[in-house]
Scaffold this motif. Structure first.
Motif, PDB file in Angstrom:
ATOM      1  N   THR A  26       0.827  -1.205   0.000  1.00 28.83           N
ATOM      2  CA  THR A  26       0.000   0.000   0.000  1.00 28.83           C
ATOM      3  C   THR A  26       0.862   1.255   0.000  1.00 28.83           C
ATOM      4  O   THR A  26       0.598   2.208  -0.737  1.00 28.83           O
ATOM      5  N   ASN A  30       1.072   4.070  -3.001  1.00 27.59           N
ATOM      6  CA  ASN A  30       0.853   5.494  -2.734  1.00 27.59           C
ATOM      7  C   ASN A  30       2.005   6.336  -3.274  1.00 27.59           C
ATOM      8  O   ASN A  30       1.783   7.423  -3.815  1.00 27.59           O
ATOM      9  N   SER A  33       1.601   6.490  -7.100  1.00 31.55           N
ATOM     10  CA  SER A  33       0.521   7.396  -7.514  1.00 31.55           C
ATOM     11  C   SER A  33       0.903   8.849  -7.286  1.00 31.55           C
ATOM     12  O   SER A  33       0.531   9.724  -8.067  1.00 31.55           O
ATOM     13  N   LEU A  34       1.660   9.132  -6.247  1.00 31.77           N
ATOM     14  CA  LEU A  34       2.133  10.494  -6.010  1.00 31.77           C
ATOM     15  C   LEU A  34       3.067  10.933  -7.132  1.00 31.77           C
ATOM     16  O   LEU A  34       2.999  12.062  -7.605  1.00 31.77           O
TER      17      LEU A  34
END
Length: 117
Positions: A26, A30, A33-34
């Protein structure tokens, strides 16, 4: 016998390993995606559109080639049925001819609809 995880959490079974790997996955997603939000969106969409158009044109040519091969196979099957004296020769001929026409028409419509050169 006591077992310990890599982060020194007392483990009863494998559920802590699973939780730790899910947490790590996870966090990694993240971060990815950032990084994706920091990119230029318009340039990415333009590049993706160009790539899809390039592969789309190749796919249409492939559909024409598959139609030609199906035409040859169908002609051979109809010829053998005709020479053996089968009664359903016209039915088989119309099915093979229809499948070839369908592939060619679909490829032509897709090329015209999406304006692929």
């Amino acid at each position: 016998m006591k077992r310990y995880c890599a982060v020194r959490i007392k483990c009863v079974g494998r559920k802590y390993y699973v939780r730790l790997s899910i947490l790590t996955l996870t966090a990694l997603l993240n971060l990815v995606s950032l990084a994706a939000y920091c990119q230029d969106g318009a340039a990415g969409v333009t590049n993706a559109t160009d790539e899809v158009k390039k592969y789309f044109s190749i796919g249409i040519d492939l559909m024409y080639a598959v139609g030609a091969v199906l035409g040859l196979i169908g002609a051979t099957k109809v010829y053998t049925k005709w020479n053996s004296g089968d009664q359903d020769t016209s039915k088989v001929a119309s099915q093979w001819f229809g499948s070839c026409i369908f592939l060619v028409v679909v490829a032509t419509i897709l090329r015209g609809f999406f304006k692929v050169a």
